[in-house]
Design a protein around this motif. Structure first.
Motif, short mmCIF file in Angstrom:
data_model
loop_
_atom_site.label_atom_id
_atom_site.label_comp_id
_atom_site.label_asym_id
_atom_site.label_seq_id
_atom_site.Cartn_x
_atom_site.Cartn_y
_atom_site.Cartn_z
N PHE A 487 0.82 -1.21 0.00
CA PHE A 487 0.00 0.00 0.00
C PHE A 487 0.86 1.26 0.00
CE2 PHE A 487 -2.17 3.31 2.51
CZ PHE A 487 -3.28 3.52 1.69
N ILE A 488 1.94 1.26 0.80
CA ILE A 488 2.83 2.43 0.84
C ILE A 488 3.49 2.64 -0.51
CG2 ILE A 488 4.94 3.31 1.90
CD1 ILE A 488 4.07 2.03 4.51
N LEU A 489 3.89 1.55 -1.20
CA LEU A 489 4.49 1.69 -2.52
C LEU A 489 3.51 2.31 -3.51
CD1 LEU A 489 6.45 -1.69 -2.87
CD2 LEU A 489 7.36 0.58 -2.33
N VAL A 490 2.27 1.89 -3.46
CA VAL A 490 1.26 2.46 -4.36
C VAL A 490 1.04 3.94 -4.05
CG1 VAL A 490 -1.16 2.35 -5.07
CG2 VAL A 490 0.15 0.24 -4.77
N VAL A 491 0.96 4.27 -2.76
CA VAL A 491 0.78 5.67 -2.38
C VAL A 491 1.96 6.51 -2.84
CG1 VAL A 491 0.60 7.23 -0.39
CG2 VAL A 491 -0.71 5.12 -0.44
N GLY A 492 3.15 5.91 -2.87
CA GLY A 492 4.33 6.64 -3.31
C GLY A 492 4.27 7.08 -4.76
N ASN A 493 3.33 6.52 -5.52
CA ASN A 493 3.18 6.92 -6.92
C ASN A 493 2.21 8.07 -7.10
OD1 ASN A 493 4.91 5.55 -8.63
ND2 ASN A 493 3.64 3.70 -8.69
N TYR A 494 1.62 8.54 -6.01
CA TYR A 494 0.61 9.60 -6.12
C TYR A 494 1.28 10.94 -6.45
CZ TYR A 494 -3.15 12.80 -4.83
OH TYR A 494 -4.10 13.78 -4.84
N THR A 495 0.78 11.62 -7.46
CA THR A 495 1.34 12.91 -7.90
C THR A 495 0.27 13.99 -7.98
OG1 THR A 495 1.08 12.24 -10.22
CG2 THR A 495 3.23 11.85 -9.18
N GLY A 496 -0.88 13.74 -7.39
CA GLY A 496 -1.96 14.73 -7.47
C GLY A 496 -1.83 15.79 -6.40
N TYR A 497 -2.86 16.62 -6.31
CA TYR A 497 -2.88 17.69 -5.32
C TYR A 497 -3.11 17.15 -3.92
CZ TYR A 497 -3.10 21.14 -9.09
OH TYR A 497 -2.81 21.91 -10.18
N ARG A 498 -2.51 17.85 -2.96
CA ARG A 498 -2.77 17.54 -1.56
C ARG A 498 -3.95 18.37 -1.08
NH1 ARG A 498 3.60 18.13 0.16
NH2 ARG A 498 4.34 16.30 -0.99
N LEU A 499 -4.54 17.92 0.03
CA LEU A 499 -5.71 18.62 0.56
C LEU A 499 -5.36 20.05 0.96
CD1 LEU A 499 -8.66 18.44 1.41
CD2 LEU A 499 -7.92 17.57 3.63
N SER A 500 -4.19 20.23 1.54
CA SER A 500 -3.79 21.58 1.93
C SER A 500 -3.58 22.47 0.70
CB SER A 500 -2.50 21.51 2.75
OG SER A 500 -1.45 20.93 1.99
N GLU A 501 -3.11 21.90 -0.40
CA GLU A 501 -2.93 22.69 -1.63
C GLU A 501 -4.27 23.07 -2.24
OE1 GLU A 501 1.37 20.82 -3.03
OE2 GLU A 501 -0.50 19.98 -3.81
N LEU A 502 -5.25 22.20 -2.16
CA LEU A 502 -6.57 22.54 -2.67
C LEU A 502 -7.16 23.70 -1.88
CD1 LEU A 502 -8.09 18.97 -3.24
CD2 LEU A 502 -7.21 20.56 -4.97
N MET A 503 -6.97 23.69 -0.58
CA MET A 503 -7.45 24.80 0.24
C MET A 503 -6.65 26.07 -0.04
SD MET A 503 -8.05 22.78 3.84
CE MET A 503 -8.61 24.29 4.65
N ARG A 504 -5.38 25.91 -0.30
CA ARG A 504 -4.52 27.08 -0.55
C ARG A 504 -4.87 27.78 -1.86
NH1 ARG A 504 1.97 26.49 -1.70
NH2 ARG A 504 2.41 28.70 -2.13
N PHE A 505 -5.20 26.97 -2.89
CA PHE A 505 -5.48 27.56 -4.21
C PHE A 505 -6.98 27.73 -4.46
CE2 PHE A 505 -1.35 25.34 -4.98
CZ PHE A 505 -0.59 26.49 -5.19
N ARG A 506 -7.78 27.58 -3.44
CA ARG A 506 -9.22 27.73 -3.61
C ARG A 506 -9.61 29.13 -4.12
NH1 ARG A 506 -12.85 26.33 1.47
NH2 ARG A 506 -11.58 28.08 2.25
N PRO A 507 -8.96 30.22 -3.66
CA PRO A 507 -9.30 31.54 -4.21
C PRO A 507 -9.04 31.64 -5.71
CG PRO A 507 -8.18 31.79 -2.11
CD PRO A 507 -8.08 30.35 -2.50
N LEU A 508 -8.00 30.99 -6.20
CA LEU A 508 -7.72 31.04 -7.64
C LEU A 508 -8.81 30.33 -8.43
CD1 LEU A 508 -3.87 30.32 -7.71
CD2 LEU A 508 -5.05 32.52 -7.91
N VAL A 509 -9.36 29.22 -7.88
CA VAL A 509 -10.42 28.51 -8.56
C VAL A 509 -11.67 29.40 -8.65
CG1 VAL A 509 -11.94 26.49 -8.45
CG2 VAL A 509 -9.53 26.27 -7.84
#
Length: 510
Positions: A487-509
């Motif tokens: 499971f950790i190896l699969v998670v290590g392939n994740y390259t999407g946005y993090r939850l904190s980044e979604l909240m950070r860039f919410r004003p731009l959206v």
């Protein structure tokens, strides 16, 4: 093959191996998947009693064999003043007690623990004789009995289609008190049981058969005599019958003590012998039952595992095996949430310390040491010391603080604070050094963010690691760590946005 595909292939193999080994230990070795599971273990005691004549004495008791649905977990023998050994005679195991001279009442004991498993009772077949010795019924005074026996054979033969149905019909007739032939036979054989008469009639019909001796497993039963079942050979296989109901099959709670063979007890040099049994049920943790069951077999998965270590080392590994679980919590919160922590896996070490110190006490001690350590670190920075000396000084300061907290808490009667020694000193020193550098470079806000993130991750990791199901699975099924690694190896392939980044860039959206 791309690195991403390789990761998925390796993860799939690891998960398959880990899940397969876990399933094997649960289904084949009986290790429980859930904590707190108990199994009923039956303790059966056989008491051999007799009166010795004063000379040499030898007693031989037939021992039970392994059965498919009954697992013998352990056995003990008690024989004060008697020699003892186990002998194999004609495909049977017999306990032999002997003594050069004995006088008066004697008691010998054999005790075993049995765990009942699902499944059929007998594994077919044993090397049992199919020879038939027909009874001699030619005397004039036995003529009526002989005719009654042949009459029962003829009745059962007409109402049956094979040896199995013949035996069932015969037992029905022998249990029918209105059957005149049956009543005549039992009046003549007054000292014989139902199974004895059934064996006599079956031998007359030229059908191989023998008795099975055993016990019904019911709690708190004492001074029991063995119960008898009937086993008949139909030309292809042996079939067991319950003599009262006439139904084929071994009763569910019946423990087979002797299957065919000679007498249950043989005695030389004594008289008035008898064998009585006592049965009691005990609730035992399921894991202990599994360990006792595989102790003699030495299953490789158990023999080459943590269970083979001394108890002291097992308790240490019980804590160490929780570290990968805490690491998984850190990975999830760092990769998907984006929490910033002081060091990558420092929260895992804090979580381990919280396990030993309790959460509230650990948080208070950690916060106090961190604040005092930062104050000392800021003072040392003004002295322009070298990095190595500065960190060493912080380590010494942390040790002094831990010792002072322990002494003060002991004097105040606060026993929980005495566990301050479980905090990793070097990690605390490096944390204080790192926090001071962050303070100087990024300001106190970043220190608060990283410290708060570290404590939040440590608290969540502690909550997961102290879960009774997690503790049970990691210690009893360490193979699941392979699934966790996958499971950790699969998670290590994740390259999407993090939850904190979604909240950070919410004003731009917007």
């Amino acid at each position: 093959m791309s690195p991403r595909v390789q990761v998925y292939v390796i993860a799939a193999l690891l998960a398959l191996v880990g899940a397969g080994l876990t399933a094997y230990k649960n289904l084949e070795l009986g290790f429980p998947l859930l904590p707190g599971e108990y199994r009923t273990v039956w303790t059966i005691e056989a008491k051999v009693g007799f009166d010795a004549d004063g000379g040499p004495v030898k007693a031989a008791l037939t021992l039970p064999r392994e059965q498919r649905n009954m697992e013998i977990l352990g056995e003990t023998f008690s024989s004060s003043g008697f020699g003892f050994y186990i002998a194999r005679e004609d495909d049977e195991y017999r306990a032999i007690w002997s003594r050069r001279a004995a006088q008066g009442p004697q008691s010998l004991f054999y005790q075993l623990d049995v765990y009942q498993r699902p499944g059929a009772a007998l594994a077919q077949p044993l090397s049992l004789s199919t020879d038939v010795q027909k009874p001699f019924l030619g005397a004039r005074e036995q003529e009526a009995v002989r005719l009654a026996i042949y009459s029962l054979v003829e009745q059962a033969h007409e109402r049956s289609s094979d040896d199995e149905s013949f035996t069932t019909q015969l037992l029905f007739e022998l249990n029918d008190e209105e059957n005149q032939d049956r009543n005549l036979i039992f009046r003549y054989y007054t000292d014989r049981s139902l199974v004895d008469v059934a064996l006599l009639v079956l031998a007359t019909a030229d059908i191989p058969a023998h008795r099975i001796r055993g016990l019904y497993l019911e709690d708190d039963r004492r001074r029991l005599s063995p119960e008898d079942l009937l086993e008949v050979y139909d030309g292809k296989r042996w079939i067991v019958f319950e003599p009262i109901s006439g139904q084929p099959g071994v009763p569910e709670n019946f423990f087979i003590w002797q299957r065919g063979g000679k007498s249950l007890l043989d005695l030389e040099g004594g008289r008035n012998s008898q064998v009585t049994f006592s049965v009691i049920a005990n609730d035992v943790p399921a894991r202990d039952v599994s360990m006792r069951g595989t102790k003699d077999e030495k299953d490789a998965l158990v023999d080459f595992s943590i269970y083979s270590l001394p108890i002291e080392q097992q308790s240490i590994f019980k804590l160490i095996l929780l570290v990968p679980v805490g690491a998984m919590v850190v990975v999830l919160l760092r990769v998907f949430v984006g929490l910033r922590t002081s060091g990558t896996f420092m929260p895992v070490l804090l979580a381990i310390a919280f396990i030993e110190t309790q959460l509230i006490t650990g948080l208070a001690i950690f916060t106090l040491i961190l604040i005092l350590g930062l104050w000392v670190r800021f003072y040392l920075s003004r002295l322009n010391l070298l990095l190595v000396s500065r960190i060493a000084a912080v380590v010494v300061t942390v040790v002094i603080l831990m010792g002072a907290i322990s002494v003060v808490s002991y004097k105040l009667g606060i026993e929980q604070a005495l566990t301050v020694t479980f905090f990793p000193m070097i990690i605390l020193a490096w944390t204080i050094e790192r926090m001071s550098i962050v303070w100087e470079e990024d300001g106190p806000y970043e220190v608060v963010v990283q410290s708060g993130g570290s404590l939040l991750v440590a608290i969540l990791a502690w909550w997961v690691m102290t879960n009774r199901y997690i503790e049970h699975w990691t210690f009893n099924f360490p193979e699941l760590l392979l699934v966790l690694l996958a499971f950790i190896l699969v998670v290590g392939n994740y390259t999407g946005y993090r939850l904190s980044e979604l909240m950070r860039f919410r004003p731009l959206v917007r």
